[in-house]
Each structure stands twice: as structure tokens, then as C-alpha cells.
Design an enzyme around this catalytic site. Structure first.
Site, mmCIF file in Angstrom:
data_model
loop_
_atom_site.group_PDB
_atom_site.id
_atom_site.type_symbol
_atom_site.label_atom_id
_atom_site.label_comp_id
_atom_site.label_asym_id
_atom_site.label_seq_id
_atom_site.Cartn_x
_atom_site.Cartn_y
_atom_site.Cartn_z
ATOM 1 N N SER A 1 0.991 -1.418 -0.140
ATOM 2 C CA SER A 1 0.100 -0.024 -0.147
ATOM 3 C C SER A 1 0.864 1.193 0.039
ATOM 4 O O SER A 1 0.261 2.527 -0.093
ATOM 5 C CB SER A 1 -1.021 -0.078 1.169
ATOM 6 O OG SER A 1 -1.797 -0.985 1.013
ATOM 7 N N HIS B 1 -15.261 0.346 4.581
ATOM 8 C CA HIS B 1 -15.047 1.746 4.815
ATOM 9 C C HIS B 1 -16.209 2.669 4.291
ATOM 10 O O HIS B 1 -16.087 3.959 4.630
ATOM 11 C CB HIS B 1 -13.648 2.308 3.849
ATOM 12 C CG HIS B 1 -12.539 1.731 4.398
ATOM 13 N ND1 HIS B 1 -12.020 0.729 3.736
ATOM 14 C CD2 HIS B 1 -11.679 1.750 5.293
ATOM 15 C CE1 HIS B 1 -10.880 0.283 4.196
ATOM 16 N NE2 HIS B 1 -10.663 0.891 5.374
ATOM 17 N N CYS C 1 -7.806 2.304 1.762
ATOM 18 C CA CYS C 1 -8.798 1.704 1.237
ATOM 19 C C CYS C 1 -8.520 1.014 0.072
ATOM 20 O O CYS C 1 -8.121 1.354 -1.071
ATOM 21 C CB CYS C 1 -10.148 2.493 1.178
ATOM 22 S SG CYS C 1 -11.302 1.719 0.278
#
Length: 626
Positions: A332, A378, A391
């Protein structure tokens, strides 16, 4: 009766006279020839034969040059030369080499496993060259040699300057080490330059700047007796014995801050991984840590085969340079860069909201791409919140919208998929996947097909995408300067030890990354600041006296099936996710860009981010150097 004349005295006298003249001529010619030859040898060739006679009573001993000293950016010595005893073999005096090696093993001065290496090293040198094979002897080894010296012809105990690393294992992968010259080394170097020199740079800066650090060797003539042992004249030094003084190698000033490096390594607390910290304004690498590390002093002394095997067979791989050669899924940490690509290609706006139900499926497919184990749903997220909360669903959709080719092109501009060009060898480029790459990476046509699902997982830094820590730090530095970047470097200057003349190595500025909309830089930076103020890294950044822009990341080590759940407690330690964190600070005026990876550390927020915080605190506190 007729009288016969038996003797002709006149004829005999004539013959005698002729023969005498011939004999005198021959003798005179020989005498003249000998006199001429003597005059030629004694007068015309006097200097030549004087040198030859000198060689019969004198031995040439090498005078190795002092290797250049290496300093960190603050002037601290991190590689120096200290006097030490070493053993050398002079083959022309050693007699039976095999017997000598056997005795060395028997007397505990050589390990049996190292005999082959030393034999090859000695035979690769000329017979009159002294070949070092045991460096930096301790007191016990010196005493042992003294006892058996008379049984070891051709083995010399010499005092030389030996390499010493005062900080031990700290920064070893950047600094590198010197080791005994091998036969392979001799094939690639100028032998004349290494006459009498027993070590050569093997890795890191020690190898990359070998030519500058080495210096120029000298020699001296030493008077010897019939047995080849050095002797001294009662009246002092013989003026006919010549000496050529060596020239020391150049000193190096590195970009590394060794104290900051030590703090970074201690923050790992025994875990495996690596960290890079770069000054975005110059490309200077202040921290270059790969852990676990190793003590380069062992190699400088001449590491035994058993000790070397203990390092190479260690499952934690202390000799493996994780910063340069370790390639990992970036996870990420690349989401801010993916968001920037979406803005640049105008496929999404910052305010556009995407609903996150916890899973994502491609149109027409029932395969679900899930949020991470603790992510859950989310709900509606825009770009700012998607980066802040990391996310996955948002970036699954964005990757599918962008397509793999545009992702590839955007990330290649950020430096992924290619070496950064740092000034030491061994860097890997990682993989920035694309359909063209896949056609060259796989053999069969079926394997070469690029599938939409592969694009989706690339969007969260997984799949085929791999990067080095140095690439992640470099991309983070580029982001911090809003497009300006420099080639990373570990050496900033060379210094002549005699004249003290400094040869600065200027920072190499790379072409800036120009955006279609420069305002997009601030959108991404604001989202990264939100990561450390209210997002996934908020706990690690809490209480900082400066602003931090960062992004956490988690890289899977193995895939989890659709119906399976990942339970860290049930997975073996080496199968747990890698923890990553990239950041720069202060966010509005960056002085340091950092990339951290903790192998099998789990979550980037809890394992990797605190290490970056320790580095920032040490460097940006009022007591730290500018």
C-alpha cells in the site's frame, strides 16, 4: 757415390719464425680481446653489473600504500588503518610449499580448510612476491609463530597497516569490507598495483572506490645474507640500497551519518529488514541499513572458511544486502502514487466518492478482491480518505480504470522497474509489470496473456510488482520535492591525504517530473499528512514536533484463498506479511525521506512506522546536525 742432404737449417729457421709470429699474433689477439672485454665489462657496463651484483645481495621488499581513510558526513572515522602483524609466504624461500602449509596447519596458524585457498593465492603470484595469508595476528598467534619460526622457512612476520572498522557491523552493507585477494581478483586487476598488498575491496564503497582508496605501492631494497635473511651493516645503511616511498590512497567522505545509522539499526531490535533515508535536496543517503548485519572486521583479518560458512548458511542471511538486492511487493505504500496517476490521466477527481463494501469484483466476474483482514468496510470514500485509511477497494477500481499500461508508464517515471544508479555495485531493478514484460518473462503463450485481475492487484502494490527499498525511498523523495529528484549517492567527496585537496562529487540532478496539473502534488501530500494525523500511522506520529507525510503498507508473503482467513498467530513467523512505511518530514519543507521494511513484521503502522519516527526524531531534533 752421391751425397744426400738430410737437414735444411735455413728452411727450419724460416718455418720456426713463421710459426712464432703466428703464435704471437694469436696470443696478442686473445690478450687484446680479453683486455677489451674486461674494459667493456668494467667500464662501459659497470653500472649494469653493479645493479646485478646488488640484486644478488639485496632483496626487494614491497611497501604497501596506506589505504584511504573513510569518514561519515560529520567527519567521524568509519574505516581506518591500524598497525598489525601479518604472516606472509615468500615462495622462493619456502622450499617445499606443501610441507610449509602442512606445518602451518600443525602449528595452528592456518586452518586445514584454507590450505587450498592459500596454495592458489601463492602460486598465482611471482616467486619473489611475499603473499599475505593471515592478517591481524593476535598475541597468541605471534607467540606461536615465534616458537616455530625456525621450522617455517619463507614464512615472514611483518608489520603492516590493517583495515579496521571502529563501528563494527553498523553500516556494513553500505561501507562494504576488504578481504584477502583471491585468484579471481588477480585476474581482473593490475598485478603491479597490488605488489605486496594483501587485501582488496570486496563490496560496498570499499569495492566501488577501490582505485581511489588503494594508492600506489612502493618498495625498498633490503640487504640479505646467503640464507636470504635481512642483515644490518655495522656502519649503518648501505647508500646503494634504494627505496621508493608508497603513495597513500585518497580519503573518502561518505554521505552516511553513522550515528543516525546506529539509531536506525537499534530501532529494529533484532528483527530482519532494511531502511533507507535520503536527503531530498541532494540525493545524499544518510541511512543505508540492511539487517541483520555483519562485522566487516572479520573479513579484513582474513575470515576462515568455517566462519564464512556460518554467515552464508545463516537463515537470516546477514550478508544479503536487502537495500540493494532485496525486491519486495511495495504494498500500500504506492497508493499515493496510484492516486497521482489517476489525477494526471484525469480518470478520477479528488472529490469523487467510491463506496467500499469490503470487497471488489470485476464486471462479469464472481472473484472477490477483499480488504485486508482488519480493514472491513470503509463505506463512501474520496481520494483523501482512501489514502488516509488505505482503502483497497478504492484502488482496485482505480487500477482497473487506469489499465496496466498507464500504471506502468506512470510508475516507470517514478523510477520503478529500473536501478536508481547509486554509486555502488549490485543494485537490482525490481519488476514494474506490463503486458510487454510478461511476454518476455514467461515461456508459453498461455502464461504470456495479461489478465484484468492482474491489473487489479497491481493497484495495491501486489502481484508481479516488486521494488527495492532504495527505489521506494527515491520515489518518496521525489514526491516530497514535488517532482525534483537526484541520483542517490553514498560518497560526496575525495580528499588527497598529502595536499588535503578536496575533490567534491556534485549531486546529480535528474530531469524533473512535470505534472499536467502541479496542484496535484499538494492533493497527494495532504492525504499523506492525514495518514499520520488521523489515519493508519497516527499512533506512530503522535506528539511529533514536526509534520510527517507518510504511508503504511503490508506486503503479502503468500496468497490467501477466497474462503480462507489470515491469522497471524497461526502462521509461521517467516510466512507473515512484510511491514512497510514510507514518509518524509517536515511535510512542507522536507529534509529527509525514509523507506522502512520489516520482514515478516505484520503491520506497517506498528512495526515499520516507529522505526521511521526514531530516525526523524534523531535527525530533526534541535541537537541534530543540519
Amino acid at each position: 757415390m752421391r751425397r744426400v742432404r738430410i737437414k735444411d737449417e735455413a728452411l727450419e729457421q724460416r718455418i720456426y719464425f713463421q710459426r712464432s709470429l703466428l703464435a704471437v699474433g694469436i696470443v696478442t689477439a686473445i690478450a687484446l680481446l680479453l683486455a677489451g672485454r674486461a674494459a667493456w665489462l668494467q667500464v662501459a657496463q659497470h653500472q649494469h653489473y653493479l645493479e646485478l651484483s646488488q640484486g644478488n645481495r639485496a632483496r626487494i621488499e614491497p611497501l604497501p600504500p596506506n589505504r584511504g581513510v573513510i569518514y561519515d558526513r560529520a567527519g567521524r572515522v568509519i574505516a581506518e588503518n591500524t598497525p598489525a602483524y601479518q604472516l606472509e609466504i615468500l615462495r622462493e624461500q619456502a622450499g617445499d610449499l606443501e610441507e610449509t602449509l602442512s606445518r602451518l596447519v600443525r602449528f595452528g596458524l592456518l586452518e586445514a580448510s584454507d590450505v587450498g585457498r592459500v596454495r592458489q593465492l601463492v602460486l598465482a603470484r611471482r616467486s619473489f612476491e611475499a603473499v599475505p595469508f593471515l592478517l591481524q595476528l593476535d598475541d597468541e598467534e605471534v607467540a606461536r609463530f615465534a616458537v616455530h619460526r625456525h621450522e617455517l622457512p619463507g614464512v615472514l612476520l611483518e608489520t603492516r597497516m590493517a583495515r579496521h572498522y571502529p563501528y563494527g557491523s553498523v553500516g556494513a552493507h553500505a561501507l562494504g569490507y576488504v578481504g584477502t585477494i583471491s585468484e579471481d581478483d588477480m585476474q581482473r586487476v593490475d598485478r603491479e598495483r597490488y605488489f605486496g598488498t594483501g587485501v582488496i575491496g570486496k563490496t560496498g564503497v570499499e569495492r566501488a572506490y577501490e582505485d581511489e582508496l588503494l594508492g600506489v605501492g612502493g618498495h625498498r631494497e633490503v640487504l640479505v645474507n646467503a640464507e636470504g635473511r635481512p642483515v644490518k651493516l655495522a656502519e649503518g645503511t648501505d647508500p646503494q640500497l634504494r627505496t621508493r616511498e608508497p603513495l597513500a590512497g585518497k580519503d573518502l567522505r561518505m554521505t552516511i551519518d553513522i550515528e543516525l545509522q546506529r539509531i536506525a539499526e537499534e530501532a529494529f531490535a533484532g528483527r530482519r529488514g532494511g531502511v533507507v533515508a535520503i536527503d531530498p535536496a541532494s540525493g545524499d543517503v544518510l541511512v543505508f541499513a540492511s539487517l541483520p548485519s555483519f562485522d566487516p572486521n572479520g573479513f579484513a583479518r582474513g575470515i576462515s572458511r568455517s566462519d564464512y560458512l556460518a554467515l552464508t548458511e545463516n537463515p537470516d542471511q546477514p550478508l544479503f544486502n536487502r537495500v540493494l538486492r532485496g525486491t519486495y511487493p511495495p504494498g500500500s505504500t504506492i497508493k499515493p502514487l496510484m492516486a497521482l496517476a489517476g489525477l494526471e490521466y484525469e480518470v478520477i477527481r479528488p472529490e469523487d466518492q467510491v463506496y467500499c463494501p469490503g470487497t471488489y469484483s470485476l464486471p462479469g466476474s464472481r472473484h472477490r478482491y477483499r480488504e485486508p483482514r482488519r480493514g472491513g468496510t470503509h463505506g463512501p470514500v474520496d481520494m483523501h480518505r482512501a489514502v488516509m485509511k488505505s482503502c483497497d477497494v478504492y484502488f482496485y477500481r482505480l487500477a482497473n480504470t487506469l489499465g496496466i499500461q498507464r500504471i506502468h508508464d506512470s510508475m516507470a517515471r517514478m523510477g520503478f522497474g529500473q536501478p536508481t544508479g547509486i554509486d555502488i555495485a549490485g543494485e537490482r531493478g525490481g519488476i514494474m509489470p506490463s503486458p510487454a514484460w510478461k511476454k518476455t518473462a514467461f515461456a508459453t503463450r498461455e502464461q504470456q496473456v495479461w489478465f484484468p485481475g492482474e491489473t487489479v492487484i497491481v493497484g495495491i502494490g501486489q502481484g508481479y510488482w516488486t521494488a527495492t527499498l532504495l527505489q521506494l525511498a527515491n520515489a518518496t523523495a521525489l514526491l516530497s520535492t514535488r517532482g525534483r529528484h537526484f541520483r542517490p549517492r553514498l560518497v560526496r567527496a575525495l580528499v588527497d591525504p598529502e595536499t588535503k585537496q578536496v575533490e567534491e562529487k556534485p549531486a546529480v540532478a535528474l530531469p524533473p517530473l512535470e505534472l499536467n496539473q502541479p496542484a496535484n502534488w499538494e492533493i497527494i501530500v495532504d492525504a499523506m499528512v492525514a495518514v499520520t494525523t488521523g489515519g493508519t500511522a497516527a499512533r506512530a506520529a503522535r506528539g511529533a514536533a514536526y509534520s510527517i507525510a507518510g504511508k503504511t503498507g503490508t506486503a503479502q508473503v503468500f496468497s490467501v484463498g477466497q474462503t480462507e482467513k489470515y491469522d497471524e498467530k497461526e502462521v509461521s513467523e517467516r510466512l507473515r506479511d512484510h511491514a512497510l512505511f514510507v514518509a518524509f518530514a517536515p511535510a512542507d519543507s522536507p529534509k529527509l525521506a525514509v523507506a522502512v521494511l520489516v520482514e515478516n513484521g505484520g503491520f506497517g503502522a506498528s512495526a515499520a512506522a516507529p522505526i521511521a519516527r526514531a530516525i526523524f526524531d534523531a535527525y530533526l531534533s534541535p541537537a541534530s546536525p543540519p
